[in-house]
Design an enzyme around this catalytic site. Structure first.
Site, mmCIF file in Angstrom:
data_model
loop_
_atom_site.group_PDB
_atom_site.id
_atom_site.type_symbol
_atom_site.label_atom_id
_atom_site.label_comp_id
_atom_site.label_asym_id
_atom_site.label_seq_id
_atom_site.Cartn_x
_atom_site.Cartn_y
_atom_site.Cartn_z
ATOM 1 C CG HIS A 1 -2.047 0.955 1.174
ATOM 2 N ND1 HIS A 1 -1.910 2.294 1.467
ATOM 3 C CD2 HIS A 1 -3.346 0.778 0.833
ATOM 4 C CE1 HIS A 1 -3.075 2.896 1.311
ATOM 5 N NE2 HIS A 1 -3.963 2.006 0.929
ATOM 6 C CG ASP B 1 -7.828 -2.618 -2.500
ATOM 7 O OD1 ASP B 1 -8.975 -2.192 -2.329
ATOM 8 O OD2 ASP B 1 -6.818 -1.899 -2.441
#
Length: 429
Positions: A306, A364
């Site tokens: 991320h 995700d």
């Protein structure tokens, strides 16, 4: 503000700037007077080293894997609370008492209907239009129907607009889905909670009764909580920038939805699910991991790492648990895609290549699997993201409007084009 100063040396010239302290997190150097004092700008593409505002809503420590909303860890909010409680917290600054929660839920519930003329907007889109295109258009059109909540100088109107958007976004999202699959719209029901109402509007049909499973409703609610706000990301910054001009809140949120539509921002869960399908079975994982490590291969493992979190994404742990709960209640025990996901997660948590680079599974990675299991097509994933993020956008917008130091956003640039030159007539070019 502290007594500490930062000194900038440019040749023989020396300039001092105040250092500001937050309640937690790194200090910042206040360079607001930089241009006035030095006739120079800073150069920061992507604003990765620039604090664009002061905010009391969300705090992220990417190195420690921490996400706080108004000081409360995201894990506690997702495990112990519900989405509308989180909405209240983001909007008002504190968790609600029982009477405050009941009043807030009622106000949201009785704003879920859309103006009936708005339903005709959907028929103006092609049947195969992407649901996010529909969302941008319909949300932007809210300002044409709700004139009594577009005066941003009126505190009461600001709150009415905030409630309306939180309440109507599920209705708009569900209608966008129904229109895309050729089914009649299902109107909201006031006897259902927020997440159950949304699932009912998406999957009920007039021909038969549809009962929402409480486990699936809880999973949907948790997904909303985990996506509610994430500090000054691209779409939130877009909402703030649009709002800084004085634009009405419906237009600002429509701008946020448009930004979220970009695959680098809101489309990551869809990309992660596509990747898992491409891998197919656990025995093919070594091949794809090897490709991911090969710098000459353009393949990248989606759903890992991320931009902010350099540690394990705290939302991913909750999302992993939610995924198992959903697959369990639906009777999905031997899902090859989940098997691939679990094996990939194990590798990412043990392989030095992933550990050294902080490539841990993010939210995700799991949310795509969960949304697919709930019955949503991949083109709806970003729509659900925008539904959940609406409260974050509107809370950030509201905070910006109420900040007396707020001014219109106007980033500067480093110009590298031609210097001044004279116009040349067509015959002499």
């Amino acid at each position: 503000m502290t007594d500490k100063k930062a000194t900038l040396n440019i040749g023989d010239e020396h300039y001092e700037f105040d250092i500001r302290e937050g309640s937690i997190g790194p200090d910042v150097i206040d360079i607001a007077p930089l241009y006035k004092n030095t006739d120079r700008f800073t150069f920061d593409p992507g604003f990765t080293s620039t604090a664009s505002c002061e905010s009391a809503i969300t705090y992220i420590d990417g190195d420690a894997g921490v996400l706080l909303h108004r000081g409360y860890p995201i894990e506690q909010l997702a495990e112990k609370g519900d989405f509308l409680e989180t909405c209240y917290l983001l909007l008002y600054g504190d968790l609600p008492t029982a009477p405050q929660k009941e009043d807030f839920v009622n106000r949201v519930t009785y704003h879920t209907m859309l103006h009936d003329q708005m339903t005709k907007l959907f028929t103006g889109f092609r049947r195969d239009a992407h649901p996010m295109a529909v969302m941008v258009g319909v949300v932007g059109a809210l300002s044409a129907f709700y004139h009594d909540s577009t005066d941003i100088t009126d505190e009461n109107q600001r709150m009415i607009a905030s409630l309306r958007m939180i309440a109507k976004m599920p209705t708009i999202a569900a209608m966008a889905y129904k229109y895309s699959v050729g089914q009649p719209f299902v109107y909201p029901r006031n006897d259902l909670d927020y997440a159950s109402n949304f699932l009912h509007m998406c999957f009920a049909v007039p021909a038969e009764e549809y009962k929402v499973d409480p486990v699936l409703a809880r999973a949907m609610d948790r997904i909303f909580i985990l996506h509610a706000d994430h500090e000054q990301n691209a779409s939130t910054s877009t909402v703030r920038l649009a709002g800084s001009s004085g634009a009405n809140p419906f237009a600002c949120v429509a701008a946020g939805i448009a930004c979220l539509w970009g695959p680098a921002h809101g489309g990551a869960n869809e990309a992660a699910l596509t990747m898992l399908h491409e891998i197919g079975t656990p025995d093919r994982i070594p091949e794809f991991v090897a490709r991911a490590k090969d710098k000459s291969d353009p393949f990248r493992l989606m759903g890992f790492g991320h931009r902010v979190y350099k540690n394990y994404d705290p939302r991913a742990k909750i999302m992993q648990q939610t995924t198992h709960e959903v697959l369990g209640v639906l009777g999905i025990k031997d899902d090859p895609i989940l098997d691939v996901a679990m094996e990939l997660e194990k590798i990412a948590l043990e392989d030095p290549y992933f550990i050294e680079r902080g490539l841990y599974p993010n939210i995700d990675f799991y949310s795509g699997i969960t949304l697919k299991a709930l019955g949503f097509p991949t083109e709806m994933f970003t729509v659900l993201f925008s539904l959940a993020r609406t409260v974050g956008w509107i809370a950030q917008w509201k905070e910006m409007i109420e900040d007396p130091r707020q001014k219109i956003g106007r980033p500067r640039q480093l110009y590298t084009g031609p210097e001044k030159r004279d116009y040349v007539g067509m015959s002499d070019r």
